[in-house]
Write an enzyme that holds these catalytic residues in place. Structure first.
Site, mmCIF file in Angstrom:
data_model
loop_
_atom_site.group_PDB
_atom_site.id
_atom_site.type_symbol
_atom_site.label_atom_id
_atom_site.label_comp_id
_atom_site.label_asym_id
_atom_site.label_seq_id
_atom_site.Cartn_x
_atom_site.Cartn_y
_atom_site.Cartn_z
ATOM 1 N N SER A 124 0.835 -1.198 0.000
ATOM 2 C CA SER A 124 0.000 0.000 0.000
ATOM 3 C C SER A 124 0.870 1.247 0.000
ATOM 4 O O SER A 124 1.984 1.245 0.544
ATOM 5 C CB SER A 124 -0.867 -0.011 1.266
ATOM 6 O OG SER A 124 -1.442 1.256 1.482
ATOM 7 N N ALA A 125 0.332 2.313 -0.562
ATOM 8 C CA ALA A 125 1.014 3.616 -0.516
ATOM 9 C C ALA A 125 1.228 4.060 0.929
ATOM 10 O O ALA A 125 2.063 4.934 1.186
ATOM 11 C CB ALA A 125 0.180 4.654 -1.254
ATOM 12 N N TYR A 149 -1.957 -1.336 10.874
ATOM 13 C CA TYR A 149 -2.226 -1.874 9.527
ATOM 14 C C TYR A 149 -1.067 -1.521 8.594
ATOM 15 O O TYR A 149 -0.514 -2.383 7.905
ATOM 16 C CB TYR A 149 -3.542 -1.305 8.966
ATOM 17 C CG TYR A 149 -3.667 -1.461 7.474
ATOM 18 C CD1 TYR A 149 -3.963 -2.694 6.904
ATOM 19 C CD2 TYR A 149 -3.452 -0.375 6.604
ATOM 20 C CE1 TYR A 149 -4.044 -2.853 5.528
ATOM 21 C CE2 TYR A 149 -3.532 -0.522 5.228
ATOM 22 C CZ TYR A 149 -3.829 -1.757 4.694
ATOM 23 O OH TYR A 149 -3.897 -1.912 3.334
ATOM 24 N N LYS A 153 2.070 -3.884 6.518
ATOM 25 C CA LYS A 153 2.492 -3.823 5.103
ATOM 26 C C LYS A 153 3.995 -3.578 5.025
ATOM 27 O O LYS A 153 4.695 -4.211 4.230
ATOM 28 C CB LYS A 153 1.723 -2.715 4.363
ATOM 29 C CG LYS A 153 0.237 -2.957 4.250
ATOM 30 C CD LYS A 153 -0.066 -4.191 3.417
ATOM 31 C CE LYS A 153 -1.553 -4.499 3.357
ATOM 32 N NZ LYS A 153 -1.837 -5.814 2.776
HETATM 33 P P1 NAD Z 1 -10.923 -7.390 1.073
HETATM 34 O O1 NAD Z 1 -11.120 -7.436 2.536
HETATM 35 O O2 NAD Z 1 -12.110 -7.141 0.197
HETATM 36 O O3 NAD Z 1 -10.218 -8.742 0.568
HETATM 37 C C1 NAD Z 1 -9.318 -9.471 1.364
HETATM 38 C C2 NAD Z 1 -9.777 -10.924 1.343
HETATM 39 O O4 NAD Z 1 -8.872 -11.694 2.139
HETATM 40 C C3 NAD Z 1 -11.163 -11.122 1.943
HETATM 41 O O5 NAD Z 1 -11.968 -11.881 1.052
HETATM 42 C C4 NAD Z 1 -10.912 -11.883 3.256
HETATM 43 O O6 NAD Z 1 -11.984 -12.745 3.589
HETATM 44 C C5 NAD Z 1 -9.620 -12.601 2.929
HETATM 45 N N1 NAD Z 1 -8.788 -12.930 4.101
HETATM 46 C C6 NAD Z 1 -8.431 -12.114 5.115
HETATM 47 N N2 NAD Z 1 -7.656 -12.787 5.995
HETATM 48 C C7 NAD Z 1 -7.512 -14.048 5.512
HETATM 49 C C8 NAD Z 1 -6.826 -15.208 5.979
HETATM 50 N N3 NAD Z 1 -6.158 -15.200 7.117
HETATM 51 N N4 NAD Z 1 -6.887 -16.323 5.216
HETATM 52 C C9 NAD Z 1 -7.592 -16.357 4.062
HETATM 53 N N5 NAD Z 1 -8.267 -15.285 3.587
HETATM 54 C C10 NAD Z 1 -8.225 -14.142 4.299
HETATM 55 O O7 NAD Z 1 -9.780 -6.306 0.770
HETATM 56 P P2 NAD Z 1 -9.297 -5.691 -0.611
HETATM 57 O O8 NAD Z 1 -9.708 -4.271 -0.638
HETATM 58 O O9 NAD Z 1 -9.667 -6.578 -1.730
HETATM 59 O O10 NAD Z 1 -7.736 -5.713 -0.361
HETATM 60 C C11 NAD Z 1 -6.921 -6.806 -0.788
HETATM 61 C C12 NAD Z 1 -5.510 -6.583 -0.288
HETATM 62 O O11 NAD Z 1 -5.034 -5.335 -0.779
HETATM 63 C C13 NAD Z 1 -5.384 -6.525 1.238
HETATM 64 O O12 NAD Z 1 -4.175 -7.146 1.615
HETATM 65 C C14 NAD Z 1 -5.323 -5.033 1.510
HETATM 66 O O13 NAD Z 1 -4.635 -4.736 2.700
HETATM 67 C C15 NAD Z 1 -4.562 -4.531 0.297
HETATM 68 N N6 NAD Z 1 -4.821 -3.113 0.010
HETATM 69 C C16 NAD Z 1 -6.100 -2.683 -0.178
HETATM 70 C C17 NAD Z 1 -6.347 -1.326 -0.436
HETATM 71 C C18 NAD Z 1 -7.740 -0.824 -0.618
HETATM 72 O O14 NAD Z 1 -7.933 0.397 -0.632
HETATM 73 N N7 NAD Z 1 -8.755 -1.670 -0.809
HETATM 74 C C19 NAD Z 1 -5.273 -0.423 -0.514
HETATM 75 C C20 NAD Z 1 -3.965 -0.921 -0.341
HETATM 76 C C21 NAD Z 1 -3.750 -2.277 -0.077
HETATM 77 C C1 UD1 Z 2 -7.028 4.941 3.869
HETATM 78 C C2 UD1 Z 2 -6.053 4.518 4.924
HETATM 79 C C3 UD1 Z 2 -4.891 3.784 4.270
HETATM 80 C C4 UD1 Z 2 -5.417 2.592 3.468
HETATM 81 C C5 UD1 Z 2 -6.455 3.085 2.463
HETATM 82 C C6 UD1 Z 2 -7.115 1.943 1.743
HETATM 83 C C7 UD1 Z 2 -6.241 6.094 6.784
HETATM 84 C C8 UD1 Z 2 -5.571 7.218 7.521
HETATM 85 N N1 UD1 Z 2 -5.601 5.673 5.683
HETATM 86 O O1 UD1 Z 2 -6.364 5.795 2.927
HETATM 87 O O2 UD1 Z 2 -3.981 3.322 5.235
HETATM 88 O O3 UD1 Z 2 -4.352 1.960 2.755
HETATM 89 O O4 UD1 Z 2 -7.491 3.817 3.159
HETATM 90 O O5 UD1 Z 2 -7.883 1.172 2.614
HETATM 91 O O6 UD1 Z 2 -7.284 5.613 7.186
HETATM 92 N N2 UD1 Z 2 -12.485 11.300 3.509
HETATM 93 C C9 UD1 Z 2 -13.492 12.165 3.869
HETATM 94 N N3 UD1 Z 2 -14.628 11.638 4.403
HETATM 95 C C10 UD1 Z 2 -14.829 10.301 4.573
HETATM 96 C C11 UD1 Z 2 -13.790 9.415 4.203
HETATM 97 C C12 UD1 Z 2 -12.624 9.952 3.678
HETATM 98 O O7 UD1 Z 2 -13.362 13.380 3.722
HETATM 99 O O8 UD1 Z 2 -15.892 9.888 5.078
HETATM 100 C C13 UD1 Z 2 -11.260 11.860 2.906
HETATM 101 C C14 UD1 Z 2 -9.981 11.544 3.685
HETATM 102 O O9 UD1 Z 2 -9.733 12.521 4.641
HETATM 103 C C15 UD1 Z 2 -8.944 11.527 2.531
HETATM 104 C C16 UD1 Z 2 -9.740 11.019 1.320
HETATM 105 O O10 UD1 Z 2 -11.115 11.249 1.637
HETATM 106 O O11 UD1 Z 2 -8.511 12.842 2.259
HETATM 107 C C17 UD1 Z 2 -9.539 9.537 1.041
HETATM 108 O O12 UD1 Z 2 -9.789 8.795 2.238
HETATM 109 P P1 UD1 Z 2 -9.853 7.192 2.250
HETATM 110 O O13 UD1 Z 2 -10.739 6.718 1.173
HETATM 111 O O14 UD1 Z 2 -10.170 6.764 3.646
HETATM 112 O O15 UD1 Z 2 -8.380 6.760 1.843
HETATM 113 P P2 UD1 Z 2 -6.959 7.167 2.517
HETATM 114 O O16 UD1 Z 2 -7.122 7.987 3.699
HETATM 115 O O17 UD1 Z 2 -6.112 7.709 1.409
#
Ligand code: NAD
Ligand code: UD1
Length: 338
Positions: A124-125, A149, A153
């Site tokens: 993740s960023a 969290y 990562k």
């Molecule tokens: P998600 O929760 O929709 O998907 C994760 C999946 O992993 C789920 O289906 C969950 O049931 C499964 N899981 C969790 N723990 C497990 C375990 N111990 N064994 C087997 N399965 C397990 O999340 P997502 O948004 O699809 O994210 C996928 C990955 O990308 C995650 O690792 C997340 O941290 C990373 N990520 C997501 C975002 C985002 O904004 N969605 C941003 C950066 C990184």
């Molecule tokens: C968040 C997480 C980050 C994670 C990512 C994806 C935090 C501090 N960071 O990123 O670690 O990898 O989600 O899961 O939680 N915002 C609003 N109102 C809302 C929700 C968000 O104004 O109800 C704003 C936030 O302040 C931010 C932007 O929208 O400026 C994006 O927020 P969000 O979608 O939560 O993503 P990140 O904060 O970038």
């Protein structure tokens, strides 16, 4: 030969399954359904018109993993399985270190044992932390994270890098996602958050559909063009296609590479609200609220390394992201619970 997808039932995983199948790969999926439902994979099969094996298996269950690796010839693993709620990680750090960090260690142990040493990891960023200016580049220092969290990562990136040093047969691609939003064009799969969403886009779409009353905009006094936070939103289908390219890369190269997956363009909270309103002709009431702890003003990628190494760049624009989110949300107001 097949690619194992852990967490393939989740938001990004389900979209990646479709793109991998479309690209002609055989896939095997595991998930423990902690944050997903079987219906997602049923729809993946429907959209792709293809079947694939699924195992309900936890990545911490070495015996369960061995059965999967014994039943299939796995060439590489795309590792999505993990917990991702920032606030929950602050309240339950051990749960996050156990699931994300210990789970990845068990997965890698079984992979090594079974002779599969290629992994594409969902980073993740967030690993860039608070100290770096955007555009964020892969060689910038990482680790100044603000929550458990993010630390999982950062720690897993380090573990996979150590593994590649210890054994030159390993290949690890650390994909640093920026802000994935949007849904599959069909409207049949998308993000289905439990309870009240933490992230901006699912919150906006639940306000638009009337499930939530209004959006709180967290701060309008940042040093950004309109004072609200700026992020690099990326369409989940573009992100999924980045994984297809990363698999191709990992099959051909050893060693570790961190690679940003973003568009390189930043949008503010109000930009996104306005884009959503105009793409979908819906209203999104909002009010300005205090800043959220741990937020940075601006975060967007330099996507040049992904272009150079993977031959990948994001193709969809913010209008696509808003339109596809709304198609999913309006066709599935209860997510997968219909
Ligand atoms: P998600 O929760 O929709 O998907 C994760 C999946 O992993 C789920 O289906 C969950 O049931 C499964 N899981 C969790 N723990 C497990 C375990 N111990 N064994 C087997 N399965 C397990 O999340 P997502 O948004 O699809 O994210 C996928 C990955 O990308 C995650 O690792 C997340 O941290 C990373 N990520 C997501 C975002 C985002 O904004 N969605 C941003 C950066 C990184
Ligand atoms: C968040 C997480 C980050 C994670 C990512 C994806 C935090 C501090 N960071 O990123 O670690 O990898 O989600 O899961 O939680 N915002 C609003 N109102 C809302 C929700 C968000 O104004 O109800 C704003 C936030 O302040 C931010 C932007 O929208 O400026 C994006 O927020 P969000 O979608 O939560 O993503 P990140 O904060 O970038």
């Amino acid at each position: 030969m097949a690619i194992l997808i852990t967490g393939g039932c989740g938001y990004i995983g389900s979209h990646t399954c479709i793109e991998m199948l479309d690209a002609g790969y055989d896939i095997v999926v595991i998930d423990n359904y902690y944050n997903s439902k079987p219906e997602a994979l049923r729809r993946v099969k429907e959209i792709s018109g293809k079947e694939f094996p699924f195992y309900e298996c936890d990545i911490r269950d070495a015996e369960g993993l061995r059965k999967v690796f014994s039943a299939h010839k796995i060439e590489a693993v795309i590792h999505f399985a993990g917990l991702k709620a920032v606030g929950e990680s602050v309240r339950e750090p051990l749960m996050y270190y156990d699931n994300n960090v210990a789970g990845t260690v068990v997965l890698c142990q079984v992979m090594a044992e079974m002779g599969c040493k290629r992994i594409i990891f969902s980073s993740s960023a967030t690993v860039y932390g608070t100290g770096n200016p955007s555009p964020l580049k892969e060689e910038m220092p990482t680790g100044a994270v603000t929550n458990p969290y993010g630390r999982t990562k950062f720690m897993i990136e380090g573990i996979l890098a150590d593994l590649c040093v210890s054994d030159p047969e390993w290949s690890a691609v650390l994909l640093r996602y920026f802000n994935p939003i949007g849904a599959h064009e069909s409207g049949h799969i998308g993000e289905d958050p439990n309870g009240i969403p933490n992230n901006l886009m699912p919150y906006i779409s639940q306000v638009a559909i009337g499930k939530l009353q209004k959006l709180s905009v967290f701060g309008d006094d940042y040093d950004t063009p309109d004072g609200t936070g700026v992020r690099d939103y990326i369409h989940v289908v573009d992100l999924a296609r980045g994984h297809v390219k990363a698999v191709g890369y990992a099959l051909e190269h050893n060693g570790v590479e961190a690679i940003n997956l973003g568009t390189g363009v930043g949008y503010s909270v109000l930009d996104l609200v306005n884009a959503f309103k105009s793409a979908n002709s819906v209203d999104v009431p909002y009010a300005i609220a205090p800043r959220r702890d741990g937020d940075v003003a601006t975060c967007y990628s330099d996507p040049a390394k992904a272009a150079a190494l993977l031959g990948w760049k994001a193709e969809k624009n913010v209008e696509d992201m808003c339109r596809d989110t709304w198609r999913w949300q309006s066709q599935n107001p209860k997510g997968y619970d219909e």
